[in-house]
Design an enzyme around this catalytic site. Sequence first.
Site, PDB file in Angstrom:
ATOM      1  N   HIS A   7       0.825  -1.217   0.000  1.00  0.00           N
ATOM      2  CA  HIS A   7       0.000   0.000   0.000  1.00  0.00           C
ATOM      3  C   HIS A   7       0.859   1.267   0.000  1.00  0.00           C
ATOM      4  CE1 HIS A   7      -3.174  -2.783   0.794  1.00  0.00           C
ATOM      5  NE2 HIS A   7      -2.730  -3.083   1.996  1.00  0.00           N
TER       6      HIS A   7
ATOM      7  N   HIS B   5      -6.558  -4.808  -1.257  1.00  0.00           N
ATOM      8  CA  HIS B   5      -5.766  -6.037  -1.326  1.00  0.00           C
ATOM      9  C   HIS B   5      -5.992  -6.755  -2.651  1.00  0.00           C
ATOM     10  CE1 HIS B   5      -6.251  -5.752   3.243  1.00  0.00           C
ATOM     11  NE2 HIS B   5      -5.009  -5.419   2.949  1.00  0.00           N
TER      12      HIS B   5
END
Length: 329
Positions: free
Chosen positions: A56, A218
Amino acid sequence: MTRIINKPKDTVSQVLNGVAYIQQDILQRVPKTGILLRTDKPSNKVSVISGGGSGHEPAHFGYIGENMLDASVSGPLFIPPTAEEVFEAIQKTDQGLGVLLIIKNFEADVTNFLKAKEMAVKAGHKVGHVIVNDDCSVETGSFEKRRRGVAGTVFVHKILGAAASEGKSVVELVKLGETVIQSMNSLGVAVSSGTSLTGDKFNFDLEKDMISFGIGIHGEEGYRSEPFYSSEHLANELINKLLVQYEDYTNKQFAILINGLGTTTIMEQYVFSNDVRRLLDLEDVEIVFAKTGNYMTSTDMAGISLTFLEIVDDKWLDYLKMTTNAFAW
């Protein structure tokens, strides 16, 4: 897709080493862990920690700094750090006034961070936590809100980090954080799925010229796919879906975060930002704070997310505007 990496299994550790080298004036790595700490450790405040799986970037280590985080804890790709590492971060940052954990609402993240909290409390630390659940996308079929923790987490980092610097207690920070989270909604879309770390496998199938609504950070597939028409059409749909979460939005003030998900160019992000600006002007929605950039990515996913935060208290705006040396803000 070719990636500029070495051995995939070494990637996360090498990322942490790289950022600690480039940002050595701001942060330092605890060797052989996923923990990054502020180099200037303040002693007169509650410490604020966040983290989660890697993939991320620049979250979460990009938000370590004055008036933001005191530490971040990174796990493997899309896998949260262990409770033991989070506990170690608590031990290394607690200066006697306690620690606040900012957790994204994913089952594994919540489980590991709360286990670490339990360990720390038993060891004599005062620890509070908030769980960010800004994602207002829905489950396919049931249409129940997913409420995952996504890009809005960065607003929580900034507001609670600044409030901690002003001397708020753990209890006060938890109360503030819960109010901020209740006032925030995000929705993300993808025009191309992200791939595996080696770049040879897509996380989900999405045909060319299609867009997926409600994707996860994700690499989770969205709840609906449809042909992509234009940035303006996309901005209109996201704005409508987000504003419906608020009653009488024309009498409210908002902060917005426009977030690139990995490979969406800055050019595209600002085209989208301009469309958001024009459409919100037409709706008489008052935007008092806005940011555009890559804040919470999903490896190489091509897409964008939009976050709305209702400014319930003018002090929140002060916290958002408070200076920080966190490099990704």
